[in-house]
Design a protein around this motif. Structure first.
Motif, PDB file in Angstrom:
ATOM      1  N   SER A   1      51.703  48.363  65.230  1.00 33.50           N
ATOM      2  CA  SER A   1      51.466  49.652  64.576  1.00 33.50           C
ATOM      3  C   SER A   1      50.516  49.508  63.395  1.00 33.50           C
ATOM      4  O   SER A   1      49.621  50.335  63.197  1.00 33.50           O
TER       5      SER A   1
ATOM      6  N   LYS B   1      49.861  59.983  65.672  1.00 37.34           N
ATOM      7  CA  LYS B   1      50.882  59.446  66.581  1.00 37.34           C
ATOM      8  C   LYS B   1      51.217  58.006  66.212  1.00 37.34           C
ATOM      9  O   LYS B   1      52.387  57.594  66.237  1.00 37.34           O
ATOM     10  N   CYS B   2      50.192  57.245  65.878  1.00 35.11           N
ATOM     11  CA  CYS B   2      50.402  55.859  65.481  1.00 35.11           C
ATOM     12  C   CYS B   2      51.207  55.786  64.185  1.00 35.11           C
ATOM     13  O   CYS B   2      52.140  54.977  64.060  1.00 35.11           O
TER      14      CYS B   2
ATOM     15  N   ARG C   1      54.855  56.560  64.810  1.00 36.16           N
ATOM     16  CA  ARG C   1      55.566  55.400  65.377  1.00 36.16           C
ATOM     17  C   ARG C   1      55.834  54.370  64.287  1.00 36.16           C
ATOM     18  O   ARG C   1      56.927  53.788  64.219  1.00 36.16           O
TER      19      ARG C   1
ATOM     20  N   LYS D   1      58.800  55.355  62.218  1.00 37.74           N
ATOM     21  CA  LYS D   1      60.051  55.182  62.949  1.00 37.74           C
ATOM     22  C   LYS D   1      60.450  53.708  63.035  1.00 37.74           C
ATOM     23  O   LYS D   1      61.634  53.372  62.938  1.00 37.74           O
TER      24      LYS D   1
ATOM     25  N   PHE E   1      61.894  56.108  70.344  1.00 37.32           N
ATOM     26  CA  PHE E   1      60.734  55.348  70.790  1.00 37.32           C
ATOM     27  C   PHE E   1      60.440  55.609  72.257  1.00 37.32           C
ATOM     28  O   PHE E   1      61.189  56.294  72.950  1.00 37.32           O
ATOM     29  N   SER E   2      59.341  55.022  72.728  1.00 32.24           N
ATOM     30  CA  SER E   2      58.958  55.184  74.127  1.00 32.24           C
ATOM     31  C   SER E   2      59.962  54.477  75.029  1.00 32.24           C
ATOM     32  O   SER E   2      60.720  53.592  74.588  1.00 32.24           O
TER      33      SER E   2
ATOM     34  N   ASP F   1      59.428  50.716  74.931  1.00 35.45           N
ATOM     35  CA  ASP F   1      59.933  50.088  73.714  1.00 35.45           C
ATOM     36  C   ASP F   1      61.451  49.977  73.742  1.00 35.45           C
ATOM     37  O   ASP F   1      62.016  48.922  73.409  1.00 35.45           O
TER      38      ASP F   1
END
Length: 261
Positions: A30, A99-100, A103, A106, A162-163, A166
């Motif tokens: 990140s 978006k980065c 993340r 988070k 998270f995705s 991830d």
């Protein structure tokens, strides 16, 4: 038989071991991604791109030369619309950055919540020390689960926003992710193939099932192979969720071919 209630009870009564080294890698990625994007954004302006006020002021005063954005906040949807209107790549770059950065925030929250309560993202030396750590203590989390208003499962303490990739890799274990349209789909998979779970080891986030599940007979190596009935059960499972013998997602054409067989 699995029900929403048994899923909630299972999650709320279970400790899940996580990989702090993977969270460390998430933070490193990140930071690097943010720095790379900032190189492009700095060509447009030297402002704090995490500040809505600064970003809105720059867009209105320098790019649009009108009050195109009103209010104190800005959404990615608005930025998409501005890109379509102006064809200025700045807006797409800004969306990627936002978006980065989201993340990144988070990941930082997860680190403070379950890995290092003293972690301070504003302390460069502390961040560097965390990124350079070679070993971590064993970390367990005990998330709290409840059914949300749309029927899926929401977690808190921590929430793990998270995705799918991830989340799958954060947990210790050979988890596979099985996205379902709704909880009925989750229950269908658990009730049909729950006997293949290793120690009933699974978690549901939203309507995605993350399961440490035997999907091929290589799990039995170096022990004797599973009986034919169980092997057939594994084959049915792989075909149903669209993965190959090694747990990799099948291409659409391969899925269709298997279904025709």
């Amino acid at each position: 038989m699995y029900t929403v209630e048994t899923i909630l009870n299972r999650i709320n009564d279970t400790g899940y071991r996580i990989r702090p080294a993977y969270v460390q890698a998430m933070l490193k990625h990140s930071i690097m991604e943010k720095e790379n994007i900032m190189v492009n954004l700095s060509k447009y302006a030297e402002i704090d791109f995490t500040s809505n006020r600064d970003v809105i002021g720059f867009i209105n005063n320098r790019l649009l030369r009108r009050e195109g954005i009103q209010g104190k906040t800005i959404s990615n949807k608005v930025l998409e619309e501005l890109f379509e209107e102006t064809n200025n790549p700045f807006f797409q770059t800004l969306i990627i950055f936002r978006k980065c950065h989201d993340r990144y925030k988070k990941v930082v929250s997860l680190i403070k919540a379950v890995i290092d309560s003293e972690f301070n993202k504003d302390n460069d030396n502390g961040v560097t020390a965390f990124l350079n750590r070679g070993r971590f203590e064993t970390i367990w989390i005990n998330p709290e689960a409840k059914q949300n208003s749309v029927g899926g499962i929401s977690l808190s303490n921590p929430s793990l926003p998270f995705s799918t990739e991830d989340i799958k890799n954060i947990f210790v274990g050979d988890y596979i992710a099985i996205p379902c349209k709704d909880m009925d789909g989750v229950l269908y998979i658990l009730n049909k193939y729950g006997d293949l779970l290793n120690d009933d080891n699974y978690i549901v986030i939203g309507t995605t099932l993350y399961a440490d599940i035997r999907y091929s007979d290589w799990y039995d190596s170096p022990f004797p192979p599973s009986d034919e009935e169980e092997i057939k059960h594994m084959e049915d499972f792989r075909r149903e969720i669209g993965i190959d013998y090694y747990g990799d997602k099948l291409k659409e054409e391969s899925v269709q071919e298997e279904q025709r067989e």
